[in-house]
Design a protein around this motif. Structure first.
Motif, short mmCIF file in Angstrom:
data_model
loop_
_atom_site.label_atom_id
_atom_site.label_comp_id
_atom_site.label_asym_id
_atom_site.label_seq_id
_atom_site.Cartn_x
_atom_site.Cartn_y
_atom_site.Cartn_z
N MET A 178 28.09 16.39 35.61
CA MET A 178 26.79 16.89 35.69
C MET A 178 26.44 16.76 37.14
SD MET A 178 23.20 15.71 34.21
CE MET A 178 23.51 16.69 32.71
N LEU A 179 25.76 17.77 37.70
CA LEU A 179 25.38 17.86 39.10
C LEU A 179 23.70 18.00 39.23
CD1 LEU A 179 26.36 18.43 41.94
CD2 LEU A 179 26.42 20.85 41.56
N VAL A 180 23.49 17.00 39.87
CA VAL A 180 21.80 16.98 40.01
C VAL A 180 21.36 16.78 41.32
CG1 VAL A 180 19.96 15.33 39.33
CG2 VAL A 180 21.79 15.69 37.65
N GLU A 181 20.26 17.35 41.58
CA GLU A 181 19.73 17.44 42.93
C GLU A 181 18.46 16.66 42.75
OE1 GLU A 181 20.10 20.48 45.88
OE2 GLU A 181 17.98 20.53 45.53
N LEU A 182 18.43 15.43 43.64
CA LEU A 182 17.39 14.42 43.55
C LEU A 182 16.39 14.84 45.10
CD1 LEU A 182 19.26 11.33 43.10
CD2 LEU A 182 18.05 12.65 41.51
N THR A 183 14.94 14.62 44.87
CA THR A 183 14.20 14.74 45.95
C THR A 183 13.32 13.73 45.91
OG1 THR A 183 14.24 17.34 46.05
CG2 THR A 183 12.44 16.35 47.19
N MET A 184 13.33 12.88 47.22
CA MET A 184 12.35 11.86 47.36
C MET A 184 11.59 11.92 48.50
SD MET A 184 15.33 10.26 45.81
CE MET A 184 16.58 10.59 46.85
N ARG A 185 10.29 11.82 48.16
CA ARG A 185 9.04 11.76 49.23
C ARG A 185 8.67 10.55 49.50
NH1 ARG A 185 7.83 16.95 46.26
NH2 ARG A 185 9.12 18.53 47.53
N ARG A 186 7.73 10.56 50.64
CA ARG A 186 7.19 9.00 50.96
C ARG A 186 6.27 8.96 49.98
NH1 ARG A 186 9.17 5.24 54.05
NH2 ARG A 186 10.44 6.13 55.63
N ASP A 241 29.46 11.78 35.94
CA ASP A 241 30.51 12.26 34.62
C ASP A 241 29.38 12.83 33.57
OD1 ASP A 241 28.94 10.33 33.18
OD2 ASP A 241 30.35 8.83 34.00
N GLU A 242 30.34 13.62 32.89
CA GLU A 242 29.40 14.27 31.70
C GLU A 242 28.66 13.69 30.88
OE1 GLU A 242 29.02 17.67 32.04
OE2 GLU A 242 30.24 17.43 33.94
N GLU A 243 28.88 12.37 30.53
CA GLU A 243 28.27 11.63 29.73
C GLU A 243 26.77 11.16 30.19
OE1 GLU A 243 31.62 10.64 30.32
OE2 GLU A 243 32.12 12.14 28.76
N THR A 244 26.82 11.25 31.40
CA THR A 244 25.49 10.78 32.16
C THR A 244 24.41 11.86 32.03
OG1 THR A 244 26.67 9.30 33.74
CG2 THR A 244 24.46 9.67 34.09
N SER A 245 23.42 11.88 31.41
CA SER A 245 22.35 12.70 31.69
C SER A 245 21.38 12.85 32.69
CB SER A 245 21.45 12.68 30.21
OG SER A 245 20.67 11.62 30.37
N GLU A 246 20.48 13.74 32.77
CA GLU A 246 19.65 13.88 33.73
C GLU A 246 18.65 12.83 33.56
OE1 GLU A 246 15.54 16.62 34.81
OE2 GLU A 246 17.79 17.75 34.47
N ALA A 298 16.22 7.83 35.58
CA ALA A 298 15.76 6.55 35.10
C ALA A 298 16.46 5.30 36.32
CB ALA A 298 16.06 5.95 33.85
N ARG A 299 17.74 5.60 36.68
CA ARG A 299 18.52 4.88 37.63
C ARG A 299 17.75 5.10 38.96
NH1 ARG A 299 19.85 0.46 39.16
NH2 ARG A 299 21.71 0.21 40.18
N VAL A 300 17.39 6.14 39.30
CA VAL A 300 16.84 6.43 40.52
C VAL A 300 15.58 5.83 40.96
CG1 VAL A 300 16.13 8.06 42.24
CG2 VAL A 300 18.18 8.34 41.11
N THR A 301 14.50 5.71 39.88
CA THR A 301 13.38 5.35 39.80
C THR A 301 13.73 3.76 39.83
OG1 THR A 301 12.54 7.22 38.35
CG2 THR A 301 11.29 5.14 38.30
N GLU A 302 14.45 3.30 39.23
CA GLU A 302 14.51 1.55 39.24
C GLU A 302 15.04 1.32 40.76
OE1 GLU A 302 18.20 -1.45 37.56
OE2 GLU A 302 17.27 0.08 36.37
N ILE A 303 16.05 2.00 41.24
CA ILE A 303 16.58 1.86 42.57
C ILE A 303 15.33 1.96 43.68
CG2 ILE A 303 17.82 2.79 44.63
CD1 ILE A 303 19.93 3.38 42.40
N LEU A 304 14.13 2.88 43.26
CA LEU A 304 13.22 3.10 44.40
C LEU A 304 12.15 1.98 44.40
CD1 LEU A 304 12.89 6.92 44.23
CD2 LEU A 304 13.81 5.60 45.91
N ASN A 305 12.52 1.18 43.34
CA ASN A 305 11.48 -0.30 43.33
C ASN A 305 12.19 -1.20 43.96
OD1 ASN A 305 9.35 0.91 41.52
ND2 ASN A 305 10.67 0.50 39.58
#
Length: 94
Positions: A1-9, A51-56, A61-68
């Protein structure tokens, strides 16, 4: 899976002109994900190939957790969207 993440202040945070936070966020993402920092000035854009088993939703959820995490808590996830991968890229690793 290819995903683009955008984070803002987060609201009230003073923008900086340093890519350090982008590098910090990338370092906190799972090691098994291939990551590319596309932009780190004003907003942070990271492209993630998992990997293909990881969903958007899993990535979001993982990025949101990291940003905490205290070291990057001044950022919020603005967008997370799946990109259509080039079929010629299938089987390649970065």
């Amino acid at each position: 899976m290819l995903v683009e993440l955008t984070m803002r202040r987060a609201a009230g945070e003073t923008p900086t002109d340093s890519p350090v936070d982008g590098v910090r966020i990338m370092a906190l993402l799972p090691r098994r994900w291939h990551k590319d920092l596309l932009r780190a000035r004003g907003e942070i854009i990271i492209r993630v190939h998992s990997d293909e088993e990881t969903s958007e939703a899993d990535i979001r959820a993982r990025v949101t957790e990291i940003l905490n995490s205290p070291e990057v808590s001044g950022w919020r996830l603005a967008t997370c969207h799946t990109l259509v991968a080039d079929p010629r890229e299938k089987g390649k690793t970065s």
